[in-house]
Write an enzyme that holds these catalytic residues in place. Structure first.
Site, PDB file in Angstrom:
ATOM      1  N   HIS A   1       0.838  -1.207   0.000  1.00 29.27           N
ATOM      2  CA  HIS A   1       0.000   0.000   0.000  1.00 29.27           C
ATOM      3  C   HIS A   1       0.874   1.258   0.000  1.00 29.27           C
ATOM      4  O   HIS A   1       0.688   2.163  -0.813  1.00 29.27           O
ATOM      5  CB  HIS A   1      -0.929  -0.011   1.219  1.00 29.27           C
ATOM      6  N   GLU A   2       1.839   1.302   0.890  1.00 26.80           N
ATOM      7  CA  GLU A   2       2.684   2.499   0.994  1.00 26.80           C
ATOM      8  C   GLU A   2       3.538   2.678  -0.259  1.00 26.80           C
ATOM      9  O   GLU A   2       3.752   3.791  -0.726  1.00 26.80           O
ATOM     10  CB  GLU A   2       3.571   2.431   2.247  1.00 26.80           C
TER      11      GLU A   2
ATOM     12  N   HIS B   1       1.805   4.544  -2.930  1.00 24.97           N
ATOM     13  CA  HIS B   1       1.901   6.005  -2.820  1.00 24.97           C
ATOM     14  C   HIS B   1       3.206   6.502  -3.450  1.00 24.97           C
ATOM     15  O   HIS B   1       3.235   7.481  -4.172  1.00 24.97           O
ATOM     16  CB  HIS B   1       1.868   6.446  -1.348  1.00 24.97           C
TER      17      HIS B   1
ATOM     18  N   GLU C   1      -5.032   6.461  -2.491  1.00 21.87           N
ATOM     19  CA  GLU C   1      -5.131   5.300  -1.603  1.00 21.87           C
ATOM     20  C   GLU C   1      -5.328   4.004  -2.381  1.00 21.87           C
ATOM     21  O   GLU C   1      -5.057   2.916  -1.876  1.00 21.87           O
ATOM     22  CB  GLU C   1      -6.303   5.466  -0.623  1.00 21.87           C
TER      23      GLU C   1
ATOM     24  N   HIS D   1     -10.214   9.211  13.328  1.00 16.65           N
ATOM     25  CA  HIS D   1     -10.392  10.187  12.237  1.00 16.65           C
ATOM     26  C   HIS D   1     -11.440  11.249  12.571  1.00 16.65           C
ATOM     27  O   HIS D   1     -11.433  12.325  11.988  1.00 16.65           O
ATOM     28  CB  HIS D   1     -10.747   9.471  10.943  1.00 16.65           C
TER      29      HIS D   1
END
Ligand SMILES: *[C@@H]1O[C@H](CO)[C@@H](O)[C@H](O)[C@H]1NC(C)=O
Ligand SMILES: *[C@@H]1O[C@H](CO)[C@@H](O)[C@H](O)[C@H]1NC(C)=O
Ligand SMILES: *[C@@H]1O[C@H](CO)[C@@H](O)[C@H](O)[C@H]1NC(C)=O
Ligand SMILES: *[C@@H]1O[C@H](CO)[C@@H](O)[C@H](O)[C@H]1NC(C)=O
Ligand SMILES: *[C@@H]1O[C@H](CO)[C@@H](O)[C@H](O)[C@H]1NC(C)=O
Length: 623
Positions: free
Chosen positions: A369-370, A373, A397, A498
């Site tokens: 996932h990272e 980015h 994302e 959040h």
């Protein structure tokens, strides 16, 4: 550099501007923008360095430095913004110049006068502090009162199967955070709205939706939610049936599911209850975490495995400095912020991840996932600074998660040797079910997070109804209920990070829809999906080594935020709208299986009204 190409293009079109009134201003604006972009890059780079230094080495000195540079940056941005909005930029003829002005014209909270800005930051900081320092007592050891959300509460929620213990932890966490945050949150709403109005929005909800550049965006999200509801209802019905088998009458046959039994403190991800709800419980459940450990994977090897996947698609390899400067495991000699993150230092060279990896399947996925980015950063690094972003925040994302859909397919796991057993349809169904518990069950939650906040910012929901409204939405969209009656003296939304940290959430909903839409397109390009016959096992597609797929993705990444998101979506998929059909196709085999199974079990689909009540005061509950 591409930014220089755009620079030239802008200049040419300025000269040919048709409106003589604006022509001169546009040329001036053009020069202004070139200087502003350079200064912004320098400022961002300086700030990000101090932020990195602090987060990887939590000393007072580093914090002071970060705050100092942060204040300097806020001042710089506000002054720039005041200049930006003094231009008549909407009349400029050059599209890319206009778009940069548009992106600079929204400052956010920084538009507040300095005192109020500081106050808003302080309120959010106070709530974060309450949240991160909250401790609760253990269920049966009342002397042991040092349980924190991470890892203690999270672990209990995912592994305990003692209903009383789960209820205790669930309630204690909310008691520890909610009431303390309530007054702060009300003040936060006021100040945040004030900031939004200084940016010419009616309130914060309009500000948050602005990035999607579509006045009908809310309706479109509602539409997608409706498309997915039938699948959600089947999974919900199946899980409730299984929970009744385990916990008995605590779970009603036809009502909402008590929120403390779903393996997660927010009931937003139901993956942790897979062990006792699997479609085929007696079929070998591949323990991938154990496999990674047995094969002696290190953190660096996991990162190299992720990079290898991206490279196989002809995406960009990680620069040397990425490997030198990133942090992959927690260092023992200094305290640090461990939340996984990826960093773009705005100088076109320095890109890093910060991970505290453990050798687990979760961290294996997080690493992909990272790195998704970072791939985005690398592809748009030469664009003007305001175009260095996802087409919208959901796109950013979605990239890494999209890769994970292939990586975690049984086909790919076999190829890289993480699964060595034979796959039959039962193993396959178990896997698909686990993905469903994670992804499908998350959708209504991520949606209602914003439904709740939109009405709060707009004033439609009044402070005296904050908590009861929360439960109304939780029931309506998720089909879950509180395990006990609630009142407005509680403030349960604050139990979600959040909410109290003022982080928008819609991006996660969007990313979830988009990743399947991207996946379907890339699978087609990789020759593994036939759009005519449909339902050709999207969940077994693996785009590994497909340059066709990778080159298509590259083109979209390289657009960054230079165009509204439908243009980026179209560049990749040919579609201009978000569309739930891809995610539905992916889960089609599970959907069919669930329908049959629920029928066979006589499981009720949907839910009747909760018997729980929500009142103004706790006192009313007692009478
Ligand atoms: C942590 O930061 C301090 C400054 O506050 C610095 O003196 C120290 O060398 C840093 N430690 C490491 C391991 O980088
Ligand atoms: C508390 O409960 C756990 C598991 O439910 C058990 O292992 C432990 O022994 C209990 N402790 C006490 C003090 O009863
Ligand atoms: C808000 O609108 C006013 C009046 O139209 C205008 O003068 C001002 O520049 C606008 N502010 C922003 C941030 O666009
Ligand atoms: C992992 O390391 C252990 C101990 O060093 C070794 O015995 C084993 O063969 C290694 N396994 C693999 C798959 O390399
Ligand atoms: C890989 O991507 C580059 C552009 O970054 C492109 O020029 C090249 O043709 C691609 N290679 C293949 C094999 O598709």
């Amino acid at each position: 550099m591409l930014s220089e190409v755009l620079f030239l293009l802008c200049c040419l079109s300025c000269v040919f501007s048709k409106d003589p009134d604006i022509e001169e201003e546009e040329i001036a604006a053009y020069n202004f923008m070139a200087i502003l972009n350079r200064k912004t890059e320098e400022m961002l780079n300086k700030y990000q360095q101090t932020e990195w230094d602090y987060e990887t080495n939590l000393t007072d000195e580093n914090l002071q430095r970060k705050l100092e540079v942060g204040a300097e940056m806020a001042k710089f941005q506000k002054e720039a913004w005041q200049q930006v909005i003094s231009f008549d930029w909407r009349r400029f003829s050059d599209y890319y110049l206009r778009r940069q002005f548009f992106l600079y014209s929204v400052l956010g909270d920084g538009a507040l006068p300095p005192e109020k800005y500081k106050k808003l930051k302080k309120i959010i900081g106070d709530m974060e502090n309450i949240f991160s320092t909250a401790k609760i007592c253990a269920y049966n050891e009342t002397q042991k009162c040092d349980l924190a959300l991470n890892p203690d509460i999270t672990n209990i929620m995912s592994t305990s199967r003692n209903e009383e213990e789960l209820k205790h932890v669930w309630l204690a966490w909310r008691d520890a955070v909610g009431p303390k945050c309530r007054a702060l949150f009300e003040e936060y709403v006021q100040l945040s709205n004030e900031a939004a109005r200084l940016n010419n929005f009616t309130d914060t909800s309009e500000y948050w939706l602005n990035g999607y550049e579509d006045p009908h965006f809310k309706d479109k999200i509602q539409n997608i939610y409706e498309q997915l509801k039938p699948l959600y209802l089947q999974l919900h019905a199946y899980v409730r049936f299984k929970l009744r088998q385990k916990y008995g009458d605590v779970v009603s046959e036809t009502g909402p599911i008590p929120a403390h039994l779903l393996g997660d403190i927010m009931a937003q991800n139901w993956r942790e209850i897979a062990d006792f709800t699997l479609p085929f419980p007696n079929v070998g459940d591949n323990d991938l975490t154990q496999e990674l450990i047995d094969q002696n994977y290190t953190a660096i090897q996991i990162a190299r495995t992720a990079e290898d996947f991206f490279k196989s698609l002809n995406l960009t390899e990680m620069p040397d400095s990425f490997w030198e400067k990133s942090i992959f495991t927690k260092s023992e000699d200094k305290p640090m912020v461990c939340m996984a993150s990826s960093w773009d230092f705005s100088d076109g060279k320095d890109f890093r991840v910060k991970l505290c990896m453990h050798i687990t399947l979760t961290d294996f996925t997080v690493t992909h996932h990272e790195m998704g980015h970072i791939e985005y950063y690398l592809h748009y690094k030469n664009l003007p600074v305001k175009f260095r972003g996802g087409a919208n925040d959901g796109f950013h994302e979605a990239v890494g998660d999209l890769i994970s859909l292939s990586v975690l397919s049984t086909k790919h796991l076999r190829q890289i040797g993480l699964i060595n057993t034979d796959i039959d349809h039962r193993v396959d169904m178990n896997n698909l079910y686990k993905v469903g518990l994670h992804k499908i069950m998350f959708l209504p939650f991520s949606y209602l997070m914003e439904l709740w906040r939109w009405d709060i910012f707009s004033g439609k929901t009044k402070p005296e109804d904050y908590n009861c409204k929360w439960w109304e939405l939780r029931e309506k969209y998720q089909g879950v209920e509180s395990p006990v009656d609630r009142s407005e003296e509680d403030f349960d939304p604050a139990s979600k990070y959040h909410i109290i940290s003022s982080t928008p959430y819609l991006r996660y909903f969007i990313a979830l829809i988009l990743q399947f839409q991207f996946h379907r397109t890339l699978c087609e390009k990789a020759g593994q999906y036939d759009p005519i016959s449909h339902y050709s096992h999207l969940h077994n597609c693996d785009i590994y080594q497909s340059r066709e797929a990778g080159n298509a993705l590259k083109r979209m990444l390289a657009m960054g935020a230079s165009r509204p998101w439908p243009d980026a979506l179209e560049a990749l998929t040919g579609q201009r709208e978000m569309d739930a059909t891809a995610i539905l196709e992916y889960f089609q085999p599970l959907h069919e299986w669930l329908k049959n199974e629920n029928k066979k079990n006589g499981a009720y689909v949907g839910w009747e009204s909760s018997k729980r009540v929500c009142t103004r005061t706790k006192k009313e509950l007692e009478t």
